[in-house]
Write an enzyme that holds these catalytic residues in place. Structure first.
Site, PDB file in Angstrom:
ATOM      1  N   TYR D  95       0.809  -1.215   0.000  1.00 51.47           N
ATOM      2  CA  TYR D  95       0.000   0.000   0.000  1.00 51.47           C
ATOM      3  C   TYR D  95       0.848   1.273   0.000  1.00 51.47           C
ATOM      4  O   TYR D  95       1.661   1.487   0.896  1.00 51.47           O
ATOM      5  CB  TYR D  95      -0.893  -0.029   1.231  1.00 51.47           C
ATOM      6  CG  TYR D  95      -2.000   0.974   1.242  1.00 51.47           C
ATOM      7  CD1 TYR D  95      -3.178   0.734   0.545  1.00 51.47           C
ATOM      8  CD2 TYR D  95      -1.895   2.149   1.958  1.00 51.47           C
ATOM      9  CE1 TYR D  95      -4.231   1.643   0.583  1.00 51.47           C
ATOM     10  CE2 TYR D  95      -2.933   3.067   2.003  1.00 51.47           C
ATOM     11  CZ  TYR D  95      -4.096   2.808   1.311  1.00 51.47           C
ATOM     12  OH  TYR D  95      -5.123   3.711   1.344  1.00 51.47           O
ATOM     13  N   SER D 189       1.425  -7.848   1.261  1.00 53.63           N
ATOM     14  CA  SER D 189       0.304  -7.016   1.675  1.00 53.63           C
ATOM     15  C   SER D 189      -0.552  -6.658   0.457  1.00 53.63           C
ATOM     16  O   SER D 189      -1.082  -7.573  -0.195  1.00 53.63           O
ATOM     17  CB  SER D 189       0.840  -5.783   2.407  1.00 53.63           C
ATOM     18  OG  SER D 189      -0.201  -5.100   3.048  1.00 53.63           O
ATOM     19  N   GLN D 190      -0.713  -5.382   0.118  1.00 62.27           N
ATOM     20  CA  GLN D 190      -1.469  -5.037  -1.091  1.00 62.27           C
ATOM     21  C   GLN D 190      -0.903  -5.782  -2.295  1.00 62.27           C
ATOM     22  O   GLN D 190      -1.643  -6.250  -3.162  1.00 62.27           O
ATOM     23  CB  GLN D 190      -1.405  -3.533  -1.355  1.00 62.27           C
ATOM     24  CG  GLN D 190      -2.070  -3.100  -2.639  1.00 62.27           C
ATOM     25  CD  GLN D 190      -1.857  -1.603  -2.923  1.00 62.27           C
ATOM     26  OE1 GLN D 190      -2.683  -0.785  -2.579  1.00 62.27           O
ATOM     27  NE2 GLN D 190      -0.735  -1.253  -3.520  1.00 62.27           N
ATOM     28  N   ASP D 275      -0.846 -10.255  13.135  1.00 59.37           N
ATOM     29  CA  ASP D 275      -0.960  -9.166  12.160  1.00 59.37           C
ATOM     30  C   ASP D 275      -2.153  -8.277  12.501  1.00 59.37           C
ATOM     31  O   ASP D 275      -3.286  -8.744  12.576  1.00 59.37           O
ATOM     32  CB  ASP D 275      -1.121  -9.781  10.764  1.00 59.37           C
ATOM     33  CG  ASP D 275      -0.832  -8.804   9.651  1.00 59.37           C
ATOM     34  OD1 ASP D 275      -1.045  -7.590   9.836  1.00 59.37           O
ATOM     35  OD2 ASP D 275      -0.393  -9.254   8.577  1.00 59.37           O
ATOM     36  N   HIS D 304       2.514  -7.385  10.994  1.00 55.49           N
ATOM     37  CA  HIS D 304       2.431  -7.323   9.539  1.00 55.49           C
ATOM     38  C   HIS D 304       3.778  -7.427   8.822  1.00 55.49           C
ATOM     39  O   HIS D 304       3.811  -7.605   7.602  1.00 55.49           O
ATOM     40  CB  HIS D 304       1.705  -6.037   9.130  1.00 55.49           C
ATOM     41  CG  HIS D 304       1.237  -6.036   7.714  1.00 55.49           C
ATOM     42  ND1 HIS D 304       0.502  -7.049   7.166  1.00 55.49           N
ATOM     43  CD2 HIS D 304       1.405  -5.130   6.725  1.00 55.49           C
ATOM     44  CE1 HIS D 304       0.239  -6.774   5.897  1.00 55.49           C
ATOM     45  NE2 HIS D 304       0.775  -5.617   5.609  1.00 55.49           N
TER      46      HIS D 304
END
Lengths: 324, 324, 324, 324, 324, 324
Positions: D95, D189-190, D275, D304
């Site tokens: 992100y 992640s993203q 997370d 995370h």
């Protein structure tokens, strides 16, 4: 978004066994009958609120023990009124708020109601201001209002406030321009808890609108990681480790979920699922035990701000229908 | 109470040398003249706001590039109006707010003004809602609105917003019921920054009331430990370490303290000394460079909530006098 | 380690012009003379504290307005006492503390003193407990004790507390086993502020030991980003925006730095340079204006915990010498 | 270590009924076919990355709607390459990251792969930088990318990003030095959420490696106390209280757990049990519904940051085997 | 963005009088000569790092007191090397990091250098891992490494670490493939502080690159509201209130700003103006006192992450020129 | 009030299957027998504590490996003692505390006991001070004491501490004035965990009083969102992702809940239901597995401060009865 409570499906099923003090009803009938000796002693002074749409009066009445309690009476401007009596709304304020400035809390007047905004005694020093003191002291307490007089229901702060609220309803119902059969009570947070009490204890309340109410299911509120003001309970008990039973017994006399069992007027609740101040389970506890017609607006992603203007709009529509 | 800025005596003396981009005025006259081709295209639809005291219209006009911008036009109810034209107030909203629900932001209508509440394009998803999108994209940016189009003043988000604001003033001044010589602009935080821009860029503004305005003295705001949204600047520059000069040059085109140098209408500012969002030095920077008659209400113990209802009352009194 | 105040060299130079209310001395002589009508009414009950080394009595005396105030009187066990009269120490407690349990605060008894630990009325629900209520109410206030009765010095909470303190000194000096010429007062934080007041207002105090005292230089404390309880001032004024002068005038009647100007007994202060609750400048303000012999222990890397046991040891040595 | 989700045994059993929009597949086939008219338009410029071990090209291709999308193509230095075609890895970023500086994200090139690092349009202003804008605007949204275009799947931000990703795979598979049958997709992640989408929507993906993926099981993510960016959903809905169903319907079109049902290539997931940004239940939701061969690396004590270099090593070993 | 230090113009002028222990140079020459008895005892084992571009060896050498210290020696892959000796870089790691996994910290090898990444003894349990213990105990200390052995410079943790660093330089300079006249030292944060020490204490260092260095100007660091690890000093002194002088005297023996006065090689510093871990004034203190050629990269909007990849690129270009 | 653990009814039912290392008892008998070669080597020096009620000696004995361990021996002043031998209490201190100043921790002496307060080696730099170092080093560890020597039970920090504790009991039982059959062990937090170990491993302990004990049921403690010091485990494992089993195996050798299975003396526990440092489930795990007579004081609204002076009073009464 912190979450501290049950999920929505669990909330619909949350029905705690709330212990009811044996003398609950006796306590309140004694309390109210003790006030009979104090006349309402209403005074009204027009004030300049700077608005063309609302007419405001500085209203004082005798509350608990005859103590003076301040309020605003807001009316739709004369040009907006016809010859019929107005329906009314008594509004109680959130924790440490007060009636505010004369132009500040006027929604129900704009919507066509005689609108009485009552100061909460001793408060009025937080999100909005007030002008009413509380001349009664307290035993040892923690900063805040929830543990003032915690040692006995007779001494507790909210005993005085709930009496003020009952008398505020009486004041508005007795006003010349108001139709006494169409007076509602409402409030957000602490105001919602007071509204539940007023609905149970006052005569002739026609509708109750508790918004994310405070003062319900105290034990659960104290056991959850709530913020202030419920957290005052835990702070007090972290010091007074030997008073757990005493504290919850005193508080039970002021529990909105027990007041709800004595309700007779229809109610519109609201609840916020992510509320960290008045956790939703405590609100549902009051809703589920409410003994008259009821509905509840659920805001799934709000914290204690709840429905805000969305709830205002829903209340206006609902109340118009209920009082029609 | 966190404090992040100067003391009050220092604030009265804070007069930064704000670097002014050489093409500042040319940029704005080009920007505004480019909009000439888009007619205002105003539409008005009455809406039910649930109130007896205010009449509300859903108003749409063509803003920057002809993009549709939504607003409410609130009027005192017909029974409250006489035959004279009404004075007007255009209200701009704080960061990520919008025009709200039809009954929500009606103060100036209650006070007797034609009251236009403009949506901020692309926002309206925070403390109050809106219904206006922003159809323009952006280069790389950090979440928020302050770094959208940061690469060039022509692409910057607030270029579009300020044009919308100028045209909103034009819309209200052009309404049949409104006296075009008695239209003020106001707003809190971002709304105050937009009001400063509208006061400098729009024709015929009669008074400006920026409340704890945002969008002033960007470099200082970025150098202080401010919270969002000023902190968006620092977050962007923490990534794009090589764009410091570029970023502050772009932002300077939208600086309320430079707009203030172009002011002609009298102004009532407010500032909160403990403000951690719009730090008081940035507000004083705009106030001190304001070129027309001005005063400022100072709230010594408030954070960004500022004067709240106290300031509303002061504005109502001040504006009545200025527009008398 | 947050730091919110001046550096140590700056602190040594910090000498604020503290505005002194014109009627300060008159206020206090009137206040004290009004109490003359209430006899001390001391009662003493032996209690079992579970200790072989200390003898403890539950002591009650009539404080402000004759209200009952609770205390413990701790004495070195009889086997430890010889035939001479004991020197004495009156200890006042920190914010929202009380006298605690009978075995809890016994340091000065262990060191050979008759040791009176006074409850602070209405408090005793925080870090240690108490048993004394405050039967007096208040105008609008914010949670906490600092703004109770803020509207007038006569109504303020600390007026009652300081009178209690003066009378506690009188009680200990009047005890059979105590040498009235060798009685000191001490306390940490709020207790230190009360000790400064007792040193100025009570007769015959032989030494004063204010540890990181609270209740000094209120305006500076309110302007710094302090935590509670000084932050109560700012929260109150964030609501009551129009009462800034009133609030600081009331508080000035209870300012330890003004009490210090009336001191006659030698004093040992302590201050913590990283204190975020009682910022060091406010402590130095009191120290610098102290009119009698004085010294100050400086803890450079401590927050409000201050010198803790290090300061206890220093006090014990200092006091032994002063009272020798 | 905050924990906001289920325990590991519960996670292995967490299999939510994810509502699938009826038109999910139709939406994506329409979306992809609409892009057919835009040629890939790849350009490549060698850049100096300061490294002897990696050769880097500035690569631009036409993404969604033909918009230019920037990427780096990193190759092992010529001296390290033999005559065989290279396997490839397309990497999507977390992100608000971007492709970074030319020497910054080169792991897969060091490991012997042709390595394409794609900018995420409009982002690139956070933990690493980018150079690609997003020329498309949005309706009202909250700061961040998750609610841009939330009103309709066609307008949503991730529709454009996922198309960019599909085309990036096509670009790398079409490069002269690359073996089109041995191209994997990956991301943290993203980037992991985009990899899941690319695995489902692009042709010829040989392996998928989603690391602690974002963009999965949105409703659960929004109901947990997650941090940003999932918290953007709750903030939007706290304002737009009436759009709950609309929001989750739009988001479902981009749910990695639904993409997983369309997977055909083998996958190596990773998940971090502590997370707080991409809670493990949402990752397991995608893992459990993944329809092809799969394994998952579980990091029991990580937030995370997940497996970090441990997961890199595991991916390198796994991918070498899968593509062998 | 919290800010805890001076503004950039003030930083350029910040030149503290750093007290230098009288025996500083004697302490270090004694310390180093005491190590003469321990042969370097270097061992090298090839490891599989999964990369085609870098060759990695598990290197062990005898550090302080002959204790085994682990490191990676990364070389550009053989195919990338020509017949000339390689320039070298010794990298020291940030607080509680270690050499990491074999593929993890390889930047300088990619850039064409023989790259030695040294474990920090006893650490390697934080942001990246290590494998080297510290067999020496400590007197009373607070969690962390900064107060281990604080009672005397001989016992202090960083005495052992700095000796390890000096010997690591000797190891790399002595490697067959390395040009001993072209070896630089570098590191971020703690690694930067160690690099300053190695630059001052080791023979033949050709360049020094301290990135946002830790371990400089301890007194100022302790007086600012820094986060860990500098905050360990204040926590220790909050307990050991009587050891202030002792603590700062011990630490002065390891102060990078004093090491800087003994520098002979050119240096490239970096500093982040918003750094809350290694505040910029402490970095400038070292920079300003650096006695050889120097430059400093200033990152105005970064916290302790500093220049990150931007600084890497700048270092690569600068070092190539310095060692050309 | 944050809550991170089970409700009170759930806590009464929480009975985890704690994995017990197969060599647990062998490990401890080997460990203790290895110490046989080190004589206790007790030395005693009278110190001036400034108190008339307590006589204090600076006591040193040989702990683990013969390392010197410091303690205070506090006795009721001679005038308070009769000719009988005194019962005794050995007190272990909370995390990073030490024996403190000579007048600081004297409660049990006041209550009539010979009171030995043992330093915890290497600590004594936190809430109270100490004077004992730990001359043994460690492999890689995270700041704090819990992961020092985590790689093997033989190397672990608490192996040394528990041996010190066993020998401290031996020291007090061997003192001339002490009745060896009436010696109890106690401590708060870490002190409580050490007390559980001493109760299991030392000869002749007559009573055990663990207050909110630390060092119990490590796996659960690590899986809950505890604060430090339990959080040290998770931080270590967030780096050393491959050592989960190793870490919990090492820690199990020091688990108070396993020590409890070896208990023979009666015990009085305390637990705080809102404890975020030593979560109540871990305390109940130890209580429920305690094999001798036991009771537990439950504090429902306290965090880690637990019962404080309330528990002191309860302990004094309980111990007097148990040792009668």
């Amino acid at each position: 978004m912190p979450r501290i409570d049950l999920t929505l499906p669990e909330l619909w099923d949350y029905r705690p066994e709330l212990p009811e003090p044996s003398g609950f009803d006796a306590f309140w009938s004694r309390t109210l009958s003790e006030q009979a000796g104090y006349p309402l002693a209403v005074t009204l002074e027009p004030v300049d609120n700077g608005l063309v749409a609302v007419e405001t009066f500085d209203l004082t009445f005798a509350g608990f023990g005859g103590d003076p309690v301040r309020a605003w009476l807001h009316l739709p401007a004369a040009a907006l009124r016809d010859t019929e009596r107005l329906p009314g709304v008594v509004q109680f304020q959130g924790y440490n708020g007060g009636r505010g400035l004369p132009h500040e809390h006027v929604f129900w007047a704009l919507a066509g109601y005689a609108h009485l905004v009552m100061d909460t005694r001793g408060q009025g020093s937080g999100w909005t201001t007030g002008a009413t003191g509380d001349p009664h002291g307290s035993g040892p307490s923690t900063p805040g209002f929830l543990t003032r007089g915690i040692g006995h229901p007779d001494a507790h702060f909210y005993r005085r406030v709930f009496v003020d609220a009952v008398r505020a309803v009486e004041v508005l119902r007795g006003h010349d321009l108001v139709d006494p059969d169409r007076v509602a009570v409402t409030g957000i947070s602490q105001g919602g808890g007071i509204a539940l009490a007023a609905g149970a204890l006052a005569d002739g309340v026609a509708a109750v609108m508790p918004d994310v109410p405070f003062l319900c299911d105290f034990r659960r509120a104290a056991d959850l990681p709530t913020l202030d003001p419920y957290a005052e309970i835990g702070r007090y008990l972290a010091a007074h480790r030997d008073e757990v039973d005493l504290v919850f017994d005193t508080l039970a006399h002021f529990d909105g979920a027990l007041m709800a069992r004595r309700a007779t007027a229809p109610a519109l609740f609201s609840v916020a699922v992510a509320d960290t101040i008045c956790p939703p389970s405590t609100v549902f506890a009051a809703h589920h035990s409410y003994r008259a017609a009821k509905e509840i607006a659920v805001y799934e992603f709000n914290d204690h701000e709840g429905g805000g203007p969305f709830q205002q709009a829903r209340q206006a529509a609902w109340l118009a229908e209920v009082l029609a």
